[in-house]
Design an enzyme around this catalytic site. Structure first.
Site: not given
Length: 426
Positions: A85, A164, A171, A186, A190
């Protein structure tokens, strides 16, 4: 689930600097997902978390509650699973060559990716510039592709961490995006719900990143690694520089073309370097560190995996990529050395040309983007091309040029800044 809690009590506790219990966290996340806790109440709690912070145990519990708001993927594949990620950057097309490369080396890479918002690009937007390619896959299709190809890059299924999705949208409109506990939970909710055994995080810092300073990026990296450890996922974070765009292409189709160059053994040196750094970390977590990703990349085998991965999702890897209707060239104003090319400004320019979106529902233009003819440290001549602005809407060019007004400096060579700043392992 204990019904003795109230949203107001939880808000007050965090507002006053108290540590939230695991039970309070589990209740409030579940109640918000079920719409028992109102949007304005969760907004108040998010702001309290933003101002007061959370300790490591709270963040791990918050992440777990968001995972438990939905389902988890069960990846029934014979290969070791590992994912990557990125926290978002400009020209960051690394997933495109990385996923097929690591798969070719023997791992299974379930890369559930997102779309761009603002100045950072989205992996799915880039791939959708390939004719026929589709992002939405079922769990069964994801598993089958991992077994047959070894890599999949697609949208997250609806059942993964629905809390999320709700909280991120909230947010975004309440000024609480930059909270490290909320960013970290967050990302990790995931990724952990995906079911991978290992995870490598590319945490970026600099003008083109969300974490502008190395100190903030390092804080986020440590938090992410701790969450992974708390949930039994082997996690490594690599801190990387994002003051200058990655590679020489920023946009959608132009980044796909550059990724294909890398997979064929070419491409910009910085893209190749970061692809190999992250590949080695992923292979280490997958216990495949005896495989040399540089040799695999040079062999062309990863490009063959790319073609199979694209075709498995309906795309034509041999089809021509979209071309822009308009190209505007930005020329060097004088002779000298390009000492600065600001990543954030280039990202905003690409966004204004149509490569990104201001709102989630906006469409992106596949051919839009910026191509760099020079990078910091290159010698340039007056009148030589520095950038190409690609767009289908010529009216967007003045706004893109405006964003670049203070982004380019020609002068003395700037000190070299390494691409990889640090590596943090659990």
């Amino acid at each position: 689930m204990d019904k003795n809690f109230t949203a107001v009590d939880v808000i007050r506790a965090k507002r006053d600097g108290e540590r939230l219990s695991n039970e309070q966290i589990a209740w409030v996340v579940d109640a918000y997902t079920r719409e028992v806790v109102a949007e304005e109440q969760m907004a108040a709690l998010a702001m309290a978390i933003f101002l007061r912070g959370m300790d490591a145990a709270e963040i791990a519990a918050w992440t777990g509650a968001m995972i438990d708001s939905g389902s988890r993927l069960s990846l029934d594949v014979s290969r070791p699973t590992v994912d990557k990620h990125s926290t978002g950057g400009v020209g960051d097309k690394i997933t495109l060559p990385l996923a097929p490369l690591v798969a070719t080396c023997g791992a299974a890479v379930p890369q559930l990716s997102g779309r761009g918002l603002g100045h950072t690009g989205g992996t799915l937007d880039k791939l959708e510039s390939i004719p026929g390619w589709r992002a939405a896959l079922s769990t069964e299709e994801i598993t089958r592709q991992l077994r047959e190809v070894g890599a999949v890059v697609c949208a997250a299924t609806d059942g993964l961490a629905p809390a999320d999705r709700k909280l991120y949208a909230l947010r975004d409109v309440t000024g609480t995006v930059e909270s490290v506990p909320l960013i970290a939970s967050s990302i990790m909710s995931k990724k952990i719900a995906e079911g991978s055994a290992g995870l490598v995080l590319d945490v970026k810092t600099g003008s083109g990143a969300f974490m502008k300073t190395p100190e903030r990026a390092r804080e986020l990296a440590h938090t992410l690694v701790r969450i992974g450890a708390a949930h039994g996922v082997a996690t490594t974070a690599v801190l990387t520089e994002m003051g200058t765009p990655l590679g020489r292409a920023v946009g959608n189709a132009v980044e796909v073309a550059e990724a294909v160059e890398v997979l064929k053994g070419g491409g910009p040196a910085d893209v190749v370097e970061l692809t190999l750094v992250l590949a080695r970390e992923m292979l280490t977590l997958a216990r495949l560190s005896d495989v040399d990703p540089a040799a695999v990349l040079a062999s062309g085998a990863a490009y063959e995996t790319w073609c199979r991965m694209i075709a498995a999702q309906g795309g034509d890897p041999d089809a021509p990529l979209p071309k822009p209707a308009w190209v505007h060239v930005v020329e060097a104003p004088r002779d000298g050395v390009l000492s600065r090319l600001d990543a954030y400004a280039v990202g905003v320019a690409a966004w204004r040309l149509g490569a990104g979106r201001a709102r989630k529902e906006d469409a992106v233009h596949p051919a839009a983007g910026v191509v760099l003819h020079a990078k910091p440290g290159d010698t340039v001549s007056a009148g030589a091309p520095l950038l190409e602005l690609h767009t289908d809407t010529p009216d967007a060019i003045p706004a893109a040029l405006d964003s670049l007004h203070a982004a380019i400096e020609i002068g003395e060579p700037a000190p070299d800044r390494p691409l990889v700043l640090d590596t943090i392992r659990s």
